[in-house]
Design a protein around this motif. Sequence first.
Motif, PDB file in Angstrom:
ATOM      1  N   UNK A   1       0.827  -1.205   0.000  1.00 27.32           N
ATOM      2  CA  UNK A   1       0.000   0.000   0.000  1.00 27.32           C
ATOM      3  C   UNK A   1       0.862   1.256   0.000  1.00 27.32           C
ATOM      4  N   UNK A   2       1.947   1.253   0.749  1.00 25.70           N
ATOM      5  CA  UNK A   2       2.868   2.395   0.736  1.00 25.70           C
ATOM      6  C   UNK A   2       3.483   2.565  -0.650  1.00 25.70           C
ATOM      7  N   UNK A   3       3.863   1.468  -1.294  1.00 22.00           N
ATOM      8  CA  UNK A   3       4.439   1.538  -2.640  1.00 22.00           C
ATOM      9  C   UNK A   3       3.455   2.167  -3.623  1.00 22.00           C
ATOM     10  N   UNK A   4       2.193   1.744  -3.551  1.00 18.46           N
ATOM     11  CA  UNK A   4       1.164   2.279  -4.456  1.00 18.46           C
ATOM     12  C   UNK A   4       0.956   3.770  -4.192  1.00 18.46           C
ATOM     13  N   UNK A   5       0.869   4.142  -2.916  1.00 25.78           N
ATOM     14  CA  UNK A   5       0.683   5.562  -2.569  1.00 25.78           C
ATOM     15  C   UNK A   5       1.865   6.387  -3.039  1.00 25.78           C
ATOM     16  N   UNK A   6       3.086   5.873  -2.820  1.00 32.74           N
ATOM     17  CA  UNK A   6       4.288   6.625  -3.197  1.00 32.74           C
ATOM     18  C   UNK A   6       4.451   6.761  -4.702  1.00 32.74           C
ATOM     19  N   UNK A   7       3.873   5.826  -5.459  1.00 32.76           N
ATOM     20  CA  UNK A   7       3.929   5.928  -6.915  1.00 32.76           C
ATOM     21  C   UNK A   7       3.069   7.098  -7.401  1.00 32.76           C
ATOM     22  N   UNK A   8       2.119   7.512  -6.571  1.00 33.50           N
ATOM     23  CA  UNK A   8       1.323   8.694  -6.877  1.00 33.50           C
ATOM     24  C   UNK A   8       0.238   8.515  -7.907  1.00 33.50           C
ATOM     25  N   UNK A   9      -0.019   7.292  -8.339  1.00 35.48           N
ATOM     26  CA  UNK A   9      -1.017   7.079  -9.383  1.00 35.48           C
ATOM     27  C   UNK A   9      -2.412   6.830  -8.823  1.00 35.48           C
ATOM     28  N   UNK A  10      -2.501   6.461  -7.540  1.00 34.06           N
ATOM     29  CA  UNK A  10      -3.785   6.151  -6.922  1.00 34.06           C
ATOM     30  C   UNK A  10      -3.923   7.008  -5.672  1.00 34.06           C
ATOM     31  N   UNK A  11      -5.076   7.654  -5.550  1.00 35.30           N
ATOM     32  CA  UNK A  11      -5.326   8.530  -4.410  1.00 35.30           C
ATOM     33  C   UNK A  11      -6.510   7.975  -3.625  1.00 35.30           C
ATOM     34  N   UNK A  12      -6.394   8.023  -2.303  1.00 33.00           N
ATOM     35  CA  UNK A  12      -7.471   7.563  -1.435  1.00 33.00           C
ATOM     36  C   UNK A  12      -7.138   6.201  -0.854  1.00 33.00           C
ATOM     37  N   UNK A  13      -7.260   6.100   0.455  1.00 33.10           N
ATOM     38  CA  UNK A  13      -6.873   4.872   1.149  1.00 33.10           C
ATOM     39  C   UNK A  13      -7.661   3.664   0.668  1.00 33.10           C
ATOM     40  N   UNK A  14      -8.954   3.834   0.389  1.00 28.60           N
ATOM     41  CA  UNK A  14      -9.759   2.702  -0.065  1.00 28.60           C
ATOM     42  C   UNK A  14      -9.299   2.210  -1.437  1.00 28.60           C
ATOM     43  N   UNK A  15      -9.012   3.138  -2.333  1.00 28.41           N
ATOM     44  CA  UNK A  15      -8.542   2.760  -3.671  1.00 28.41           C
ATOM     45  C   UNK A  15      -7.173   2.107  -3.594  1.00 28.41           C
ATOM     46  N   UNK A  16      -6.326   2.628  -2.723  1.00 27.62           N
ATOM     47  CA  UNK A  16      -4.999   2.032  -2.549  1.00 27.62           C
ATOM     48  C   UNK A  16      -5.140   0.604  -2.018  1.00 27.62           C
ATOM     49  N   UNK A  17      -6.040   0.398  -1.055  1.00 27.95           N
ATOM     50  CA  UNK A  17      -6.265  -0.941  -0.493  1.00 27.95           C
ATOM     51  C   UNK A  17      -6.778  -1.900  -1.562  1.00 27.95           C
ATOM     52  N   UNK A  18      -7.695  -1.441  -2.392  1.00 23.87           N
ATOM     53  CA  UNK A  18      -8.233  -2.292  -3.450  1.00 23.87           C
ATOM     54  C   UNK A  18      -7.153  -2.638  -4.466  1.00 23.87           C
ATOM     55  N   UNK A  19      -6.344  -1.663  -4.858  1.00 26.90           N
ATOM     56  CA  UNK A  19      -5.266  -1.939  -5.812  1.00 26.90           C
ATOM     57  C   UNK A  19      -4.255  -2.920  -5.231  1.00 26.90           C
ATOM     58  N   UNK A  20      -3.914  -2.757  -3.947  1.00 30.51           N
ATOM     59  CA  UNK A  20      -2.983  -3.692  -3.309  1.00 30.51           C
ATOM     60  C   UNK A  20      -3.584  -5.090  -3.269  1.00 30.51           C
ATOM     61  N   UNK A  21      -4.862  -5.184  -2.926  1.00 30.42           N
ATOM     62  CA  UNK A  21      -5.536  -6.490  -2.886  1.00 30.42           C
ATOM     63  C   UNK A  21      -5.558  -7.133  -4.268  1.00 30.42           C
TER      64      UNK A  21
END
Length: 104
Positions: A41-61
């Motif tokens: 989730x930190x990697x996805x957030x740091x990449x800056x392409x996905x915003x919002x904790x719920x979206x980050x969680x879904x992308x990680x899942x």
Amino acid sequence: MSEQTIKQLDVSIMGREFRVACPVEEEATLLQAVQLLDQRMHDIRNAGKVIGIEKIAIMAALNLTHEYLHTRVGDGFDIGTIQRRIGDMNSTIDAVLAEQQQLF
């Protein structure tokens, strides 16, 4: 039948605290899962392409599930393919059993 001892654990994912229950003997595995999910989730957030904790969680899942389904064991046993085949077999069995129940 043995009784499993359940332990309550406080874990942190993306700075948010969660209390989860797990069998004592699976605590280490759960903590590894928490660490892996938090890192993804930190990697996805740091990449800056996905915003919002719920979206980050879904992308990680989705990413972790995709990797899981493409995991190969030993000499090429594809877990995802095996699970899909088992699911198809279960569906076929359920359909046949439903037809049989209509006969009675």
